[in-house]
Design an enzyme around this catalytic site. Structure first.
Site, short mmCIF file in Angstrom:
data_model
loop_
_atom_site.label_atom_id
_atom_site.label_comp_id
_atom_site.label_asym_id
_atom_site.label_seq_id
_atom_site.Cartn_x
_atom_site.Cartn_y
_atom_site.Cartn_z
N ARG A 63 0.84 -1.20 0.00
CA ARG A 63 0.00 0.00 0.00
C ARG A 63 0.88 1.26 0.00
O ARG A 63 0.59 2.23 -0.69
CB ARG A 63 -0.91 -0.02 1.23
CG ARG A 63 -1.86 1.16 1.32
CD ARG A 63 -2.88 0.96 2.45
NE ARG A 63 -3.77 2.11 2.57
CZ ARG A 63 -3.86 2.87 3.66
NH1 ARG A 63 -3.12 2.60 4.73
NH2 ARG A 63 -4.69 3.88 3.69
N HIS A 67 0.72 4.20 -2.76
CA HIS A 67 0.48 5.60 -2.42
C HIS A 67 1.66 6.49 -2.83
O HIS A 67 1.47 7.64 -3.21
CB HIS A 67 0.23 5.74 -0.91
CG HIS A 67 -1.14 5.33 -0.50
ND1 HIS A 67 -1.80 5.89 0.58
CD2 HIS A 67 -2.00 4.40 -1.01
CE1 HIS A 67 -3.00 5.33 0.69
NE2 HIS A 67 -3.13 4.41 -0.26
N ASN A 95 -2.91 8.88 4.00
CA ASN A 95 -1.67 8.27 4.47
C ASN A 95 -1.56 8.15 5.98
O ASN A 95 -0.56 7.63 6.50
CB ASN A 95 -0.47 9.06 3.94
CG ASN A 95 -0.31 8.92 2.44
OD1 ASN A 95 -0.66 7.89 1.86
ND2 ASN A 95 0.19 9.96 1.79
N HIS A 193 -6.21 -5.94 -2.42
CA HIS A 193 -7.11 -5.95 -1.26
C HIS A 193 -7.44 -7.36 -0.81
O HIS A 193 -8.17 -7.55 0.16
CB HIS A 193 -8.41 -5.20 -1.59
CG HIS A 193 -8.24 -3.72 -1.69
ND1 HIS A 193 -9.24 -2.88 -2.11
CD2 HIS A 193 -7.17 -2.92 -1.44
CE1 HIS A 193 -8.80 -1.62 -2.11
NE2 HIS A 193 -7.54 -1.63 -1.71
#
Length: 328
Positions: A63, A67, A95, A193
């Site tokens: 992740r 990001h 974040n 996910h």
């Protein structure tokens, strides 16, 4: 005379193009082979030694990579701390739940001890994301290296560019397209996910106040919603409880996430959005009909593609000595 002049001009153009090409260096496999040959092995060994103590970090690290790449490209700008005159990406809402910063710092200290000022924080993020997924039983993908670290980290850019959990299909398509990623990439990268957890605050509006009148999202399976309200997110203001994104299979990198999407049990609006477009829904069905290895192969391609988004190479950016601060 004219032909000779044209030929000379052509040679000049070729030389200039060659110079531009050399400045715009590309990522390459084994970039550190000559100047820090043990770098990737040091990183891999650290990941394999420690990730089993906290396997949920694998989801956190991929992740973080995601990001990072969606804001100014894959340049480790997500690692920079806020300063007195700049609010950094790290403090933007998307974040605030990122984890793994200390893990990256520990890896950085090891490679700095081996070869100071050579290995970028951006490459470390890309490598630990891949290595942690592999170490916990997920797919392998190639990680060409040679990224350099950015020196700018902007709070507002993170808010504007990171795909939100409440994003609809149009929003997601636009934000992915802005990074040169297509609808297949959207479906495949969302497949991450299949591991990890989320906080109730990322989707509680779907349970308690979807359109602002105390209603529930009709796109969410009612039995699943009732279960979440009874056993997990018991009130709309719960910001701490964690929920599996792929219930019953959150530690296994598999196709279960996609099965849940078609049962209307994707946790986020952004998950459900994948079934609102015929192209992405068809691709979800196609992935489910194929073998797991096919998903792994396609996921690997999208991860490699994402890892090249707007990278800084050659003389652009810097190699940070510490990942949280730019070099002085």
């Amino acid at each position: 005379m004219k032909m000779g002049g044209s030929r000379y001009f052509g040679i000049i153009i070729l030389v200039l193009l060659g110079s531009i090409g050399s400045i715009q260096a590309q990522l390459e496999l084994g970039f550190y082979t000559k100047n820090c040959p043990r770098a990737e092995k040091i990183i891999e060994d650290f990941v394999h030694k420690h990730i089993h103590n906290a396997p949920s970090l694998a989801a956190a690290l991929i992740r973080m990579h995601f990001h990072d790449c969606f804001v100014r490209g894959c340049d480790a700008s997500v690692l920079l701390n806020t300063t007195s005159n700049n609010q950094a990406e790290k403090d933007a809402t998307p974040n605030l739940t990122l984890r793994g910063f200390d893990f990256v710092d520990r890896v950085k200290s090891l490679v700095e001890a081996e070869c100071p000022g050579i290995v970028s924080c951006a490459d470390i993020i890309a490598l630990v994301a891949r290595d942690s997924i592999v170490a916990t039983g997920g797919p392998f993908w190639k990680v060409p290296t040679g990224r350099r670290d950015g020196t700018i980290s902007n709070f507002t850019e993170a808010l504007n560019n990171i795909p939100p959990p409440f994003g609809n299909f149009t929003t997601l398509q636009t934000l992915f397209a802005n990074q040169g990623l297509d609808l297949n990439d959207l479906v495949l990268l969302s497949g991450a996910h299949t591991i990890g957890v989320s906080h109730c605050s990322s989707f509680s509006n779907r349970l308690y106040n979807f359109t602002g009148v105390g209603d529930q999202d009709p796109a969410l399976d009612s039995k699943y919603a009732a279960n979440l309200k009874a056993n997990k997110c018991r009130n709309p203001n719960d910001n701490t409880t964690k929920v599996e994104m792929d219930p019953g299979s959150r530690k296994t990198f598999d196709l279960s996430y996609y099965s849940l999407l078609l049962k209307r049990r994707g946790l986020f609006e952004s998950d459900a959005a994948l079934t609102t477009n015929p192209t992405t829904k068809s691709f979800v069905t196609q992935l489910l009909q194929g073998p797991l290895q096919n998903f792994y192969d396609e996921f690997a391609k999208s991860m490699e593609k994402m890892g090249r988004v707007d990278v800084k190479t050659g003389s652009t950016g810097e190699i940070r000595k510490q990942c949280a601060v730019v070099n002085s």
